[in-house]
Design an enzyme around this catalytic site. Structure first.
Site: not given
Length: 468
Positions: A82, A157, A181
């Site tokens: 990420k 996310s 997330s």
């Protein structure tokens, strides 16, 4: 033989360790897939092809001079991180136009953990600004789209990571989960997503997380692949060995209760209830006993959680001259966090500790808790911010400004996620239902199973038992 991207992560790992497939061949294959599909999906913000091929060649050199048993656990495996985690020599954007985008001087602890395990890093995946939202859209790159329906969001996310795994751009991926997330994008993309319990994975802890909400966890196509990644995240626990064992017969409590209901009343979509029913049928067929479990939640939860969740963005170092470049939701919650007194944050943290105690006491009446993973089908791209948009990024002047409406939609979309982080419990999402009636048909919908502390292996066993 299937193509490399069609293999499970475990099968690919075994081929790489045995030398049947070289790291260079594997890396090249996945980079080609990314080049073909990322322009549509927006899963990657940054692709580091040159670095990846260099790492792959080094892995092949190591393999040529080592026995398979002497190679690291994930020797030569393609992976991506990420774009919230620093990878040495690669720009970290945090999904924000308000920051200077400079190459990171060193790897974050989580990245170091995987590099030590032998992975080849292919790049950085799409995230919302500072990882704050349940969708992965920002001002610096195209939105991350759902491979099963590109007009829909891949969640957030860890949305770019989930999209990459679901599209076969990666065999599996690590996410981080502070309010859902890992589990939200895994559910949206038809994947298995495991949030480990608090403290199990030390590499994911952050000073900007006063409630200790965030933990890394695997996003994978199967429970076995997730277990393989857990053996890296929490070494010594032998999850891959444990996942192949049958779980005991369990008492599982079913609930639709949510701590958000008092502030944001919601009605689950028919598809969410269909997924819950499908999960119930699978669990009963496996021999488990299910029953209704009413859970009482304190209506002060939404304010306390939001206070703790946004404390970090209030402390982020952003030049005042750049704050206008923040997305409206980030800017709004940053301003509110800065205006809160330390006493208000301390009060919220004390409430959340009591909330954890009260919730765990109710959950302990059952071996596991069962609920839908999401209350709605994967949302259209642009739905949370109020304006559906095309393949490009948001121009600053056109980004809608209803931060509170955006936040409310997120809480109604994923009302069963954040309280698991507050309680520090393990939880897994399993894609048990497809709106088209068959796996891979229509949109995926899942269930969430929440277990007591230390039940990560049990949750993986149950997911595998259900056929995932």
């Amino acid at each position: 033989m299937p193509e490399l991207h069609e293999l499970s992560a475990l099968a690919l790992r075994d081929l790489l360790r045995s030398g049947s497939v070289s790291a260079t061949e594997s890396t090249g294959h996945f980079l080609e897939r990314i080049g073909q599909q990322n322009p549509l999906l927006g899963a990657f913000i940054t692709v580091t092809a040159d670095q990846a091929l260099e790492q792959a060649r080094a892995a092949d050199t190591r393999s040529a001079h080592s026995a398979a048993d002497d190679l690291p656990l994930l020797h030569g495996m393609p992976l991506a991180f990420k774009d919230l985690a620093d990878v040495a020599g690669v720009v970290t954007t945090h999904g924000s136009a308000a920051l200077d985008h400079k190459p990171a001087p060193a790897d974050a602890p989580l990245v170091s953990l995987f590099k030590d395990a032998g992975v080849v890093s292919l790049g950085k995946t799409q995230v919302p600004e500072f990882g704050l939202t349940a969708y992965s859209e920002n001002r610096i790159a195209p939105p991350s789209r759902n491979p099963h329906a590109p007009g829909r969001s891949s969640g957030g996310s860890s949305g770019g990571s989930a999209a990459a795994v679901a599209a076969g751009l990666l065999p599996f991926a690590p996410g981080t989960d502070g309010g859902g997330s890992v589990r939200i994008p895994a559910a949206a993309c038809g994947l298995v997503g495991l949030k480990p319990g608090r403290g199990l994975v030390a590499a994911g802890e952050s000073a900007g997380d006063p409630a200790r909400l965030v933990t890394p966890g695997p996003i994978a196509r199967s429970a076995e692949d997730a277990a393989l990644m857990m053996d890296v995240l929490a070494p010594g626990n032998q999850y891959l060995e444990a996942v192949r064992q049958e779980p005991p017969r369990l008492r599982i409590g079913i609930t639709l209760d949510s701590p958000w209901s008092g502030t944001f009343p919601f009605t689950p979509d028919r598809e969410a209830l269909d997924a819950l029913q499908a999960g119930e049928a699978l669990l009963e067929h496996a021999g488990h006993t299910l029953g209704d479990a009413g859970v009482r939640y304190d209506n002060r939860y939404p304010d306390a959680f939001t206070t703790a969740w946004t404390a970090g963005v209030g402390a982020a170092r952003i030049s005042p001259s750049r704050e206008a470049q923040l997305a409206p939701l980030t800017r709004t919650f940053r301003r509110r966090a800065q205006q809160r007194s330390p006493a208000k944050l301390a009060e919220a943290l004390a409430f959340l500790r009591q909330f954890q105690h009260d919730t765990e006491a109710q959950y302990r009446q059952w071996d596991l808790m069962l609920m839908p993973a999401l209350a709605q089908t994967p949302r259209p791209v642009g739905w949370f911010t109020g304006t559906a948009h095309g393949s490009g990024r948001w121009p600053s002047a056109q980004w809608p400004g209803d931060a509170d409406g955006d936040y409310r939609k997120q809480c109604e979309y994923a009302p069963w996620s954040s309280m698991v982080n507050v309680c520090g419990l393990p939880a897994i999402t399993v894609p048990v239902y497809w709106t088209g009636g068959a796996p891979g048909s229509g949109l995926p919908m899942g269930i969430q199973l929440v277990g007591p502390p230390g039940s990560e292996a049990l949750l993986l066993q149950v997911a595998r038992q259900l056929g995932f």
